[in-house]
Structures are given as structure tokens and as C-alpha cells.
Design a protein around this motif. Structure first.
Motif, PDB file in Angstrom:
ATOM      1  N   CYS A   9       0.839  -1.309  -0.119  1.00  0.00           N
ATOM      2  CA  CYS A   9       0.044  -0.132  -0.022  1.00  0.00           C
ATOM      3  C   CYS A   9       0.930   1.297  -0.077  1.00  0.00           C
ATOM      4  CB  CYS A   9      -0.882   0.238   1.253  1.00  0.00           C
ATOM      5  SG  CYS A   9      -2.356  -1.141   0.830  1.00  0.00           S
ATOM      6  N   ALA A  12       2.389   1.555  -3.355  1.00  0.00           N
ATOM      7  CA  ALA A  12       1.386   2.027  -4.240  1.00  0.00           C
ATOM      8  C   ALA A  12       1.035   3.523  -4.236  1.00  0.00           C
ATOM      9  CB  ALA A  12       0.080   1.227  -4.214  1.00  0.00           C
ATOM     10  N   ILE A  13       0.911   3.873  -2.918  1.00  0.00           N
ATOM     11  CA  ILE A  13       0.765   5.284  -2.755  1.00  0.00           C
ATOM     12  C   ILE A  13       1.866   6.243  -3.065  1.00  0.00           C
ATOM     13  CG2 ILE A  13       0.394   7.445  -0.875  1.00  0.00           C
ATOM     14  CD1 ILE A  13      -1.248   5.257   0.452  1.00  0.00           C
ATOM     15  N   ILE A  15       4.106   5.498  -5.797  1.00  0.00           N
ATOM     16  CA  ILE A  15       4.020   5.376  -7.123  1.00  0.00           C
ATOM     17  C   ILE A  15       2.982   6.480  -7.583  1.00  0.00           C
ATOM     18  CG2 ILE A  15       3.218   4.023  -9.146  1.00  0.00           C
ATOM     19  CD1 ILE A  15       4.829   1.681  -7.714  1.00  0.00           C
ATOM     20  N   LEU A  16       1.897   6.280  -6.939  1.00  0.00           N
ATOM     21  CA  LEU A  16       0.812   7.198  -7.539  1.00  0.00           C
ATOM     22  C   LEU A  16       1.105   8.657  -7.354  1.00  0.00           C
ATOM     23  CD1 LEU A  16      -2.705   5.490  -6.334  1.00  0.00           C
ATOM     24  CD2 LEU A  16      -1.728   5.745  -8.716  1.00  0.00           C
ATOM     25  N   CYS A  17       1.782   8.957  -6.140  1.00  0.00           N
ATOM     26  CA  CYS A  17       2.181  10.329  -5.887  1.00  0.00           C
ATOM     27  C   CYS A  17       3.424  10.739  -7.188  1.00  0.00           C
ATOM     28  CB  CYS A  17       2.709  10.545  -4.789  1.00  0.00           C
ATOM     29  SG  CYS A  17       1.300  10.257  -3.298  1.00  0.00           S
ATOM     30  N   TRP A  18       4.233  10.040  -7.471  1.00  0.00           N
ATOM     31  CA  TRP A  18       5.241  10.016  -8.338  1.00  0.00           C
ATOM     32  C   TRP A  18       4.572  10.296  -9.828  1.00  0.00           C
ATOM     33  CZ3 TRP A  18       6.464   7.181 -12.745  1.00  0.00           C
ATOM     34  CH2 TRP A  18       7.676   7.395 -13.248  1.00  0.00           C
ATOM     35  N   LEU A  19       3.465   9.555 -10.097  1.00  0.00           N
ATOM     36  CA  LEU A  19       2.903  10.081 -11.101  1.00  0.00           C
ATOM     37  C   LEU A  19       2.147  11.260 -11.368  1.00  0.00           C
ATOM     38  CD1 LEU A  19       1.202   6.334 -12.204  1.00  0.00           C
ATOM     39  CD2 LEU A  19       2.960   7.692 -13.528  1.00  0.00           C
ATOM     40  N   LEU A  20       1.526  11.629 -10.265  1.00  0.00           N
ATOM     41  CA  LEU A  20       0.973  12.737 -10.137  1.00  0.00           C
ATOM     42  C   LEU A  20       1.820  13.879 -10.428  1.00  0.00           C
ATOM     43  CD1 LEU A  20      -1.656  14.347  -9.511  1.00  0.00           C
ATOM     44  CD2 LEU A  20      -1.010  14.205  -7.251  1.00  0.00           C
ATOM     45  N   ALA A  96      -6.708  14.740  -6.326  1.00  0.00           N
ATOM     46  CA  ALA A  96      -6.021  13.578  -6.051  1.00  0.00           C
ATOM     47  C   ALA A  96      -5.597  13.291  -4.555  1.00  0.00           C
ATOM     48  CB  ALA A  96      -4.684  13.347  -6.803  1.00  0.00           C
ATOM     49  N   THR A  97      -5.311  14.582  -4.010  1.00  0.00           N
ATOM     50  CA  THR A  97      -5.092  14.600  -2.524  1.00  0.00           C
ATOM     51  C   THR A  97      -6.098  14.267  -1.707  1.00  0.00           C
ATOM     52  OG1 THR A  97      -3.199  16.061  -3.219  1.00  0.00           O
ATOM     53  CG2 THR A  97      -3.682  15.656  -0.789  1.00  0.00           C
ATOM     54  N   ILE A 100      -7.130  10.661  -1.536  1.00  0.00           N
ATOM     55  CA  ILE A 100      -6.379   9.836  -0.685  1.00  0.00           C
ATOM     56  C   ILE A 100      -6.689  10.232   0.702  1.00  0.00           C
ATOM     57  CG2 ILE A 100      -3.986   9.582   0.376  1.00  0.00           C
ATOM     58  CD1 ILE A 100      -3.051   9.861  -2.692  1.00  0.00           C
TER      59      ILE A 100
END
Length: 146
Positions: A9, A12-13, A15-20, A96-97, A100
Motif C-alpha cells: 500500500c 502504491a501510494i 507510485i501514484l504520487c510520483w505519477l501525479l 487526487a490528494t 487519498i
């Protein structure tokens, strides 16, 4: 097994923040492409027509923005163009934030506080990336060529 789930988890968070943060400068071209594709879909072009209209619209938006940042000399105009690209990134960062934060905390006040902090962080990152794009290679400017 529980520790593995927690670590996955967190990964995954991350990676998603890096993508954002990486893809924040593409929020305006994505919005333009989706809007053009939706318009063409609603006019009866079908899915293939929507894709054939939306993808070039997104590419054209990004290309025109980069060309304008490279050609225009006025600093105020460059800042205005950068802000046009940063505004949708701020909105995307907020949402996005907020998504989360809704999963992590029950208090709506803290959800909004963290969402605003996330929006500012994404906006600053997008502005810095666009400023770096606008700067380009200026190592030889101001030097006399022989």
C-alpha cells in the motif's frame, strides 16, 4: 502477510504520487484532448472518431504551449502561459490528494487542509517543470560568437 500488504500500500501510494507529480504538466493537454474527444463523440463520430480528434488536440495543445514558451520573449507572457498550464495541475492535485485524504481520515476539515497542501505542492512542482521547459538550453546566450 499483513506487513507485506502495508508495504505494498505504501509503495502504491508512492507510485501514484510520483505519477501525479510527473504528469501534472500534462493536465491541460489531457483536458483539451478529453474535451475535444467528448465533443466529437457527442456529434456522432463514434469512439474511433473521438480518439482521432482527442489525441491530436492534446498533442497540439502541448506543442503550442511549448512553442509559445520558446518563442515569446516577455517574461510576463511566459508566466501567464505557465499559469495556464499550472491551473489544471493544481485542480488535479487537489482532487487526487482529497481522494487519498478521504480514505485516511474522517475529519472533513483535515481532508481539506491536506488537499490544499497537496494542491500547492503539485502546483509548485508543475510550475518549476514548466519553467525548466521554458528556460531550455541557455548556456550559450549572452556570449559573442566568433
Amino acid at each position: 502477510m499483513i506487513i507485506l500488504g502495508i508495504l505494498l500500500c505504501i509503495a502504491a501510494i508512492g507510485i501514484l504520487c510520483w505519477l501525479l507529480f510527473t504528469l501534472a504538466i500534462f493536465a491541460l493537454p489531457l483536458f483539451a484532448g478529453v474535451t475535444a474527444g467528448t465533443w466529437s463523440l457527442n456529434t456522432g463520430a463514434g469512439w474511433l472518431g473521438a480518439i482521432l480528434v482527442g489525441v491530436p488536440a492534446a498533442g497540439l495543445t502541448l506543442g503550442v504551449g511549448q512553442i509559445l514558451l520558446g518563442v515569446i520573449r516577455s517574461m510576463w507572457a511566459k508566466i501567464a502561459i505557465a499559469l495556464v498550464f499550472v491551473a489544471p495541475a493544481i485542480v488535479a492535485g487537489y482532487h487526487a490528494t482529497h481522494g487519498i485524504a478521504k480514505l485516511m481520515m474522517p475529519s472533513e476539515t483535515w481532508q481539506i487542509v491536506f488537499s490544499v497542501i497537496g494542491a500547492v505542492a503539485v502546483g509548485v512542482t508543475a510550475f518549476l517543470r514548466i519553467a525548466a521547459m521554458a528556460a531550455g538550453d541557455q548556456s550559450d546566450r549572452g556570449m559573442v560568437q566568433a
